[in-house]
Write a protein that holds these residues in place. Structure first.
Motif, short mmCIF file in Angstrom:
data_model
loop_
_atom_site.label_atom_id
_atom_site.label_comp_id
_atom_site.label_asym_id
_atom_site.label_seq_id
_atom_site.Cartn_x
_atom_site.Cartn_y
_atom_site.Cartn_z
N THR A 94 0.82 -1.20 0.00
CA THR A 94 0.00 0.00 0.00
C THR A 94 0.86 1.26 0.00
O THR A 94 0.55 2.24 -0.69
CB THR A 94 -0.94 0.00 1.22
OG1 THR A 94 -1.71 -1.20 1.20
CG2 THR A 94 -1.87 1.20 1.20
N TRP A 115 2.24 1.67 -3.48
CA TRP A 115 1.18 2.15 -4.36
C TRP A 115 0.92 3.64 -4.12
O TRP A 115 0.75 4.41 -5.06
CB TRP A 115 -0.06 1.32 -4.14
CG TRP A 115 -1.26 1.69 -4.95
CD1 TRP A 115 -1.30 1.95 -6.30
CD2 TRP A 115 -2.58 1.85 -4.48
NE1 TRP A 115 -2.58 2.24 -6.68
CE2 TRP A 115 -3.38 2.19 -5.58
CE3 TRP A 115 -3.18 1.72 -3.23
CZ2 TRP A 115 -4.75 2.42 -5.47
CZ3 TRP A 115 -4.53 1.93 -3.12
CH2 TRP A 115 -5.31 2.28 -4.23
N SER A 116 0.89 4.06 -2.86
CA SER A 116 0.63 5.46 -2.57
C SER A 116 1.80 6.35 -2.97
O SER A 116 1.63 7.54 -3.21
CB SER A 116 0.30 5.65 -1.09
OG SER A 116 1.44 5.41 -0.30
N ARG A 132 1.09 7.85 -6.08
CA ARG A 132 -0.11 8.68 -5.96
C ARG A 132 -1.38 7.96 -6.38
O ARG A 132 -2.22 8.50 -7.09
CB ARG A 132 0.08 9.97 -6.75
CG ARG A 132 1.13 10.83 -6.11
CD ARG A 132 1.58 11.91 -7.04
NE ARG A 132 2.74 12.61 -6.50
CZ ARG A 132 3.99 12.19 -6.60
NH1 ARG A 132 4.25 11.06 -7.20
NH2 ARG A 132 4.97 12.89 -6.09
N PHE A 133 -1.51 6.72 -5.97
CA PHE A 133 -2.72 5.92 -6.13
C PHE A 133 -3.17 5.79 -7.58
O PHE A 133 -4.34 5.77 -7.88
CB PHE A 133 -3.87 6.48 -5.28
CG PHE A 133 -3.54 6.52 -3.83
CD1 PHE A 133 -3.52 5.37 -3.08
CD2 PHE A 133 -3.24 7.71 -3.21
CE1 PHE A 133 -3.21 5.40 -1.73
CE2 PHE A 133 -2.94 7.76 -1.87
CZ PHE A 133 -2.92 6.60 -1.13
#
Length: 111
Positions: free
Chosen positions: A64, A67-68, A71-72
């Motif tokens: 996660t 992934w973030s 920037r999603f």
């Protein structure tokens, strides 16, 4: 009187440059190390009193964070491409549907 300006959240994501490669490399390494641990070590698949479900912390959280870091952004899959190629559905104009009146008039009474 304070002035409130609406901010488009996706604009900074588009304008920002690529993420720091050192942080991307670190998160990729943590994710892959956690995945190998979960796959090879049975103790890494357990639930502990202090941390909870270990695969969440060993794989899910680093994944996660990775992934973030980007920037999603979601990968553009085949289903998403097919939907974007289809023309948008049109809404019907007119008023909302009305309820039909019941064929029974009044309430039944118990005999």
């Amino acid at each position: 009187m304070s002035t409130y300006r609406a901010v488009n959240v996706s604009a900074p994501a588009r304008l920002a440059g690529p993420p720091d490669p050192r942080l991307a490399h670190l998160l990729r390494g943590l994710t892959l190390t956690g995945l190998v641990m979960v796959l090879l070590l049975p103790a890494a698949r357990e639930h502990t009193q202090g941390l909870g479900w270990l695969p969440l912390w060993l794989v899910g959280m680093p994944l996660t964070a990775w992934w973030s870091l980007y920037r999603f952004r979601l990968p553009l899959g085949a289903g998403r491409q097919a939907r974007s190629a289809a023309p948008p559905r049109r809404r019907r104009r007119g008023s909302q549907a009305r309820r039909r009146k019941s064929s029974r008039s009044g309430l039944r009474t118990a005999a």
